[in-house]
Design an enzyme around this catalytic site. Structure first.
Site, PDB file in Angstrom:
ATOM      1  N   GLY A 111      39.418  48.071 128.863  1.00  0.00           N
ATOM      2  CA  GLY A 111      39.621  47.318 127.633  1.00  0.00           C
ATOM      3  C   GLY A 111      38.327  46.740 127.066  1.00  0.00           C
ATOM      4  CD  GLU A 136      41.751  52.479 130.423  1.00  0.00           C
ATOM      5  OE1 GLU A 136      40.830  53.321 130.580  1.00  0.00           O
ATOM      6  OE2 GLU A 136      41.663  51.529 129.633  1.00  0.00           O
TER       7      GLU A 136
HETATM    8  N1  CO8 Z   1      41.518  41.289 135.495  1.00  0.00           N
HETATM    9  C1  CO8 Z   1      41.707  40.205 136.278  1.00  0.00           C
HETATM   10  N2  CO8 Z   1      40.787  39.758 137.181  1.00  0.00           N
HETATM   11  C2  CO8 Z   1      39.628  40.443 137.275  1.00  0.00           C
HETATM   12  C3  CO8 Z   1      39.379  41.579 136.483  1.00  0.00           C
HETATM   13  C4  CO8 Z   1      40.376  41.998 135.557  1.00  0.00           C
HETATM   14  N3  CO8 Z   1      40.225  43.084 134.753  1.00  0.00           N
HETATM   15  N4  CO8 Z   1      38.158  42.051 136.801  1.00  0.00           N
HETATM   16  C5  CO8 Z   1      37.666  41.240 137.762  1.00  0.00           C
HETATM   17  N5  CO8 Z   1      38.540  40.254 138.056  1.00  0.00           N
HETATM   18  C6  CO8 Z   1      38.369  39.149 139.013  1.00  0.00           C
HETATM   19  C7  CO8 Z   1      38.028  39.674 140.415  1.00  0.00           C
HETATM   20  O1  CO8 Z   1      39.189  40.023 141.124  1.00  0.00           O
HETATM   21  C8  CO8 Z   1      37.327  38.472 141.000  1.00  0.00           C
HETATM   22  O2  CO8 Z   1      38.313  37.519 141.373  1.00  0.00           O
HETATM   23  P1  CO8 Z   1      38.085  36.541 142.645  1.00  0.00           P
HETATM   24  O3  CO8 Z   1      36.865  35.746 142.319  1.00  0.00           O
HETATM   25  O4  CO8 Z   1      39.340  35.762 142.704  1.00  0.00           O
HETATM   26  O5  CO8 Z   1      37.890  37.464 143.812  1.00  0.00           O
HETATM   27  C9  CO8 Z   1      36.557  37.885 139.811  1.00  0.00           C
HETATM   28  O6  CO8 Z   1      37.232  38.393 138.647  1.00  0.00           O
HETATM   29  C10 CO8 Z   1      35.095  38.308 139.779  1.00  0.00           C
HETATM   30  O7  CO8 Z   1      35.033  39.730 139.863  1.00  0.00           O
HETATM   31  P2  CO8 Z   1      33.919  40.493 140.705  1.00  0.00           P
HETATM   32  O8  CO8 Z   1      33.590  39.753 141.936  1.00  0.00           O
HETATM   33  O9  CO8 Z   1      34.362  41.911 140.857  1.00  0.00           O
HETATM   34  O10 CO8 Z   1      32.679  40.405 139.686  1.00  0.00           O
HETATM   35  P3  CO8 Z   1      31.434  41.402 139.569  1.00  0.00           P
HETATM   36  O11 CO8 Z   1      30.468  40.694 138.675  1.00  0.00           O
HETATM   37  O12 CO8 Z   1      30.980  41.875 140.901  1.00  0.00           O
HETATM   38  O13 CO8 Z   1      31.990  42.694 138.795  1.00  0.00           O
HETATM   39  C11 CO8 Z   1      33.265  43.840 137.111  1.00  0.00           C
HETATM   40  C12 CO8 Z   1      32.452  42.598 137.487  1.00  0.00           C
HETATM   41  C13 CO8 Z   1      32.332  45.052 137.043  1.00  0.00           C
HETATM   42  C14 CO8 Z   1      33.869  43.604 135.734  1.00  0.00           C
HETATM   43  C15 CO8 Z   1      34.340  44.095 138.173  1.00  0.00           C
HETATM   44  O14 CO8 Z   1      35.046  42.890 138.381  1.00  0.00           O
HETATM   45  C16 CO8 Z   1      35.345  45.149 137.821  1.00  0.00           C
HETATM   46  O15 CO8 Z   1      35.062  46.339 137.902  1.00  0.00           O
HETATM   47  N6  CO8 Z   1      36.572  44.726 137.446  1.00  0.00           N
HETATM   48  C17 CO8 Z   1      37.675  45.605 137.189  1.00  0.00           C
HETATM   49  C18 CO8 Z   1      37.605  46.118 135.816  1.00  0.00           C
HETATM   50  C19 CO8 Z   1      38.713  47.054 135.509  1.00  0.00           C
HETATM   51  O16 CO8 Z   1      38.921  48.074 136.129  1.00  0.00           O
HETATM   52  N7  CO8 Z   1      39.479  46.717 134.484  1.00  0.00           N
HETATM   53  C20 CO8 Z   1      40.518  47.543 134.042  1.00  0.00           C
HETATM   54  C21 CO8 Z   1      41.600  46.754 133.434  1.00  0.00           C
HETATM   55  S1  CO8 Z   1      42.817  47.852 132.713  1.00  0.00           S
HETATM   56  C22 CO8 Z   1      42.436  47.940 131.053  1.00  0.00           C
HETATM   57  O17 CO8 Z   1      41.596  47.248 130.589  1.00  0.00           O
HETATM   58  C23 CO8 Z   1      43.148  48.886 130.121  1.00  0.00           C
HETATM   59  C24 CO8 Z   1      44.511  49.149 130.550  1.00  0.00           C
HETATM   60  C25 CO8 Z   1      45.298  49.962 129.593  1.00  0.00           C
HETATM   61  C26 CO8 Z   1      46.764  49.848 129.971  1.00  0.00           C
HETATM   62  C27 CO8 Z   1      47.496  51.066 129.786  1.00  0.00           C
HETATM   63  C28 CO8 Z   1      48.849  50.989 130.502  1.00  0.00           C
HETATM   64  C29 CO8 Z   1      49.869  51.892 129.898  1.00  0.00           C
END
Ligand code: CO8
Length: 260
Positions: A111, A136
């Protein structure tokens, strides 16, 4: 509660900087999206504002994409409300009359990538740690047709086909190579470069630029507008499936586990 978006409008240049500051990773929650859309709407209505630079005030991350917690263990009604807000964000950015430049000063998956793709121009920090893309499928979910359309409009059909199926996240140099971003600059120059580039867009008379933009994007926007309810129903039935909920839980555990 703390504001999640910070808007700084320079009335002498007509350029606003919209800084996302929803710690820790600018994930797109319902609250965030609501505030983001209200801020953008205000700028859209403000005749003194002609361009907006969307960036992050947080280190390392532009936006982590949709807030996964909004899609996990939530009621169908709530999921529907959330999805409508995601649609609204894209409609507002992709259809904006203002010049929109994404100053991508950190990672920008899913997103987050969509939000950047919806802008007119993308400038990314040349940092090997940052990645951007529509990943995704790696979460076991499917990017909706309007994510796909926006990607195709930017990088072309063949590149989008591979990128979407494999859920590829591109490094900044690779993103530049495929045209997913338009320019790379050192980290500390992202905002200045965005301001410089903005001046070029603002040198064009607004009406001519706006009509041209609309001509390029209207078909893609109309496709969602005429299928909006069906797209919500589709999202809700997909995301509330038990198998999809299981995939999301595993992905969340993987995210949390990476740290330790
Ligand atoms: N949502 C909720 N929480 C999140 C997300 C997220 N997208 N991304 C990270 N967090 C949380 C982590 O779990 C972590 O939580 P905690 O401190 O409690 O452990 C905190 O945020 C910090 O994250 P990181 O330690 O991973 O931070 P970094 O600086 O190391 O990394 C990144 C940052 C690169 C952003 C990494 O967190 C990452 O890769 N996150 C996942 C991103 C991702 O894959 N997002 C996809 C979401 S789906 C989407 O956007 C489209 C969906 C379309 C839907 C279609 C359905 C039909």
């Amino acid at each position: 509660t703390k504001a999640k978006v910070k808007v700084d409008l320079d009335s002498s240049t007509g350029v606003a900087v919209l800084g996302m500051e929803s710690s820790p990773v600018n994930s797109l929650s319902l609250d965030f999206l609501t505030e983001f859309c209200i801020s953008l709407e205000k700028l859209e209505m403000d005749k003194s504002c002609r361009g907006v630079i969307i960036t992050s005030t947080l280190p390392k991350v532009f936006s982590a994409g949709l807030d996964i917690m909004e899609m996990y263990g939530k009621s169908p009604e709530r999921c529907g409300e959330f999805w409508k807000a995601v649609q609204e964000m894209w409609l507002k950015v992709y259809g904006s009359d203002m010049v929109t430049i994404a100053a991508i000063n950190g990672s920008s998956p899913a997103g987050g990538c969509l939000m950047a793709l919806a802008c007119d121009y993308r400038i990314m920090a040349d940092n090997p740690r940052y990645s951007i893309g529509l990943n995704e499928t790696q979460l076991g979910i499917v990017a909706p047709f309007w994510f796909k359309d926006t990607m195709i409009n930017t990088v072309g059909n063949r590149t989008a086909e591979v990128a979407l199926q494999l859920g590829l996240l591109y490094s900044a140099p690779d993103a530049l190579k495929i045209g997913l971003v338009d320019q790379l600059v050192p980290q500390d120059q992202v905002l200045t470069a965005a301001q410089e580039n903005m001046a070029k867009w603002l040198a064009i008379p607004d009406p001519a630029r706006q009509i041209t933009k609309s001509m390029m994007r209207k078909q893609t926007i109309d496709r969602l507008l005429s299928n909006r309810e069906a797209d919500i129903t589709n999202f809700v039935s997909f995301i509330t499936k038990e198998s999809i909920q299981r995939s999301l839980r595993m992905y969340l555990e993987m995210l949390k586990g990476r740290k330790a």
